[in-house]
Design an enzyme around this catalytic site. Structure first.
Site, PDB file in Angstrom:
ATOM      1  CG  ASP A  13      -1.836  -1.191   1.277  1.00  0.00           C
ATOM      2  OD1 ASP A  13      -2.386  -1.576   0.236  1.00  0.00           O
ATOM      3  OD2 ASP A  13      -1.981  -1.769   2.370  1.00  0.00           O
TER       4      ASP A  13
ATOM      5  CD  GLU B 157      -7.906  -4.518  -0.843  1.00  0.00           C
ATOM      6  OE1 GLU B 157      -8.312  -4.514   0.326  1.00  0.00           O
ATOM      7  OE2 GLU B 157      -7.128  -5.364  -1.274  1.00  0.00           O
TER       8      GLU B 157
END
Ligand SMILES: *[C@@H]1O[C@H](CO)[C@@H](O)[C@H](O)[C@H]1NC(C)=O
Ligand SMILES: *[C@@H]1O[C@H](CO)[C@@H](O)[C@H](O)[C@H]1NC(C)=O
Ligand SMILES: *[C@@H]1O[C@H](CO)[C@@H](O)[C@H](O)[C@H]1NC(C)=O
Ligand SMILES: *[C@@H]1O[C@H](CO)[C@@H](O)[C@H](O)[C@H]1NC(C)=O
Ligand SMILES: *[C@@H]1O[C@H](CO)[C@@H](O)[C@H](O)[C@H]1NC(C)=O
Length: 337
Positions: A45, A211
């Protein structure tokens, strides 16, 4: 979301033979990520930007309490210098010591880091805010809760990203699984939520695997990028699978509706493919865009699992992928960097 599952060597060789097959390779080709210098470092991420004062590159990642890495040149070597929240988040929820998916932006003289506090597979989640004047380790102040979710909500408060559009309104986009990607408007302190969450994207196919949303403005459009794929692309129950993929939709407004190249709304499972597994890259996701003023171009940063990682695979092998972006078609097409 973090990669929770471990993959064994057998799964990896299956993936390798599938993505290496001529049919898949002929359908689409993607440029390889920029080769990085220096020792390997773990990235999941990523959030990436340059410091205003000196142009230094900063990279933020999941785990290590929102790890901070920095480099003089984009290709590295990258050095981990500490964490945004070495003393854990002040948000009193499970996961406050294992921060996910920090998102860092510069606004009005300060750096704003939104982060997620959650545990794997739980909707008991929160997004918090920390700020710093320099992004250095030890300079971050935690301001705590921005928004949270509990079981029964439509959304899950993880994977935040801030976008301030041409209208000057700060918007926080977030979400994962459940009903996927949502957005709220923030007040001028960039912390108080001043609107109801609105859905921006939804994949109707169970388990609704979206996501890692991120909005970027280019020309007359706002582009909503999302990561699609079960638990970062790993579904040991259902291999071979394509792994995580990155999709995009665009809109003339930062609050949508975002549509794909065929005009399908992203709330109705729309999305134009930007990046999928290829070559040594498996399950790309967690993507962001930033404008690199040293290179004078937009950079696409993401995580992926190198197919040639030592086995057995574990989350520590997730790597930083970097590519350029060609916007000339009105849609992002990845290039070499
Ligand atoms: C952070 O969380 C860990 C794990 O719960 C705990 O052991 C540690 O004491 C916490 N640190 C601080 C500064 O509270
Ligand atoms: C963490 O806690 C220690 C001990 O209370 C303190 O000295 C330090 O400044 C804290 N770090 C941050 C970044 O808040
Ligand atoms: C999360 O939201 C619920 C419902 O709005 C609230 O009762 C709860 O205190 C919140 N949790 C945290 C950690 O703020
Ligand atoms: C929606 O989810 C399905 C099932 O995981 C996947 O095959 C498809 O690529 C996803 N589409 C988008 C746009 O995310
Ligand atoms: C994952 O692999 C790394 C590198 O081999 C190792 O240091 C680490 O302990 C492993 N973690 C787990 C959870 O097995």
């Amino acid at each position: 979301m973090r990669t929770g599952a471990l993959l064994c060597a057998i799964l990896f060789s299956t993936i390798h033979s599938v993505i290496g097959s001529p049919t898949v390779a002929a359908a689409t080709s993607y440029p390889d990520p920029l080769p990085l210098e220096g020792p390997f470092f773990f990235v999941h991420d990523p959030s990436m930007l340059q410091r205003q004062s000196d142009g230094r590159y900063f990279l933020f990642t999941t785990h290590d309490k929102a790890g901070i890495l920095t480099a003089e040149e984009i290709q590295g070597p990258w050095t981990e210098i500490g964490s945004i929240l070495p003393n854990n988040s002040t948000i009193q929820l499970p996961g406050r010591d294992d921060i996910w998916a920090p998102d860092v932006s510069f606004y009005d003289g300060r750096y704003y880091a939104y982060y997620s506090v959650s545990t794997f597979g739980s909707q008991n989640s929160a997004i918090g805010l920390a700020t710093s004047a320099t992004m250095d380790a030890g300079t971050w102040s935690d301001h705590g809760l921005v928004i949270n979710s509990t079981a029964g909500d439509e959304y899950n408060c993880i994977d935040p990203s801030l976008h301030i559009g041409a209208d000057g309104i700060p918007r926080l986009t977030f979400g994962s699984f459940w009903d996927n990607i949502f957005q709220v408007e923030l007040g001028s302190n960039l912390q108080t939520v001043v609107s109801q969450p609105e859905q921006l994207s939804y994949n109707a196919t169970d388990p609704h695997p979206e996501e890692g949303s991120f909005i970027w403005q280019h020309g007359q459009y706002y582009y909503l990028f999302i990561s699609s794929g079960t638990c970062c692309g790993f579904d040991p129950q259902n291999l071979p699978s394509p792994g995580g993929q990155v999709f995009v939709g665009r809109s003339s407004s930062p609050s949508g509706p975002f549509v794909d190249k065929s005009g399908v709304d992203m709330r109705e499972s729309g999305g134009a493919l930007v990046l999928a597994s290829h070559g040594n890259v498996y399950a790309p996701g967690g993507q962001v865009v930033f404008n690199d003023n040293k290179l004078g171009r937009d950079v696409f940063a993401y995580h992926y699992v190198p197919v040639n990682s030592p086995s057995p695979y574990n989350d520590s092998y997730a790597s930083l992928g970097l590519n350029g972006i060609d916007w000339s078609s009105g849609w992002p097409v990845l290039t070499s960097l």
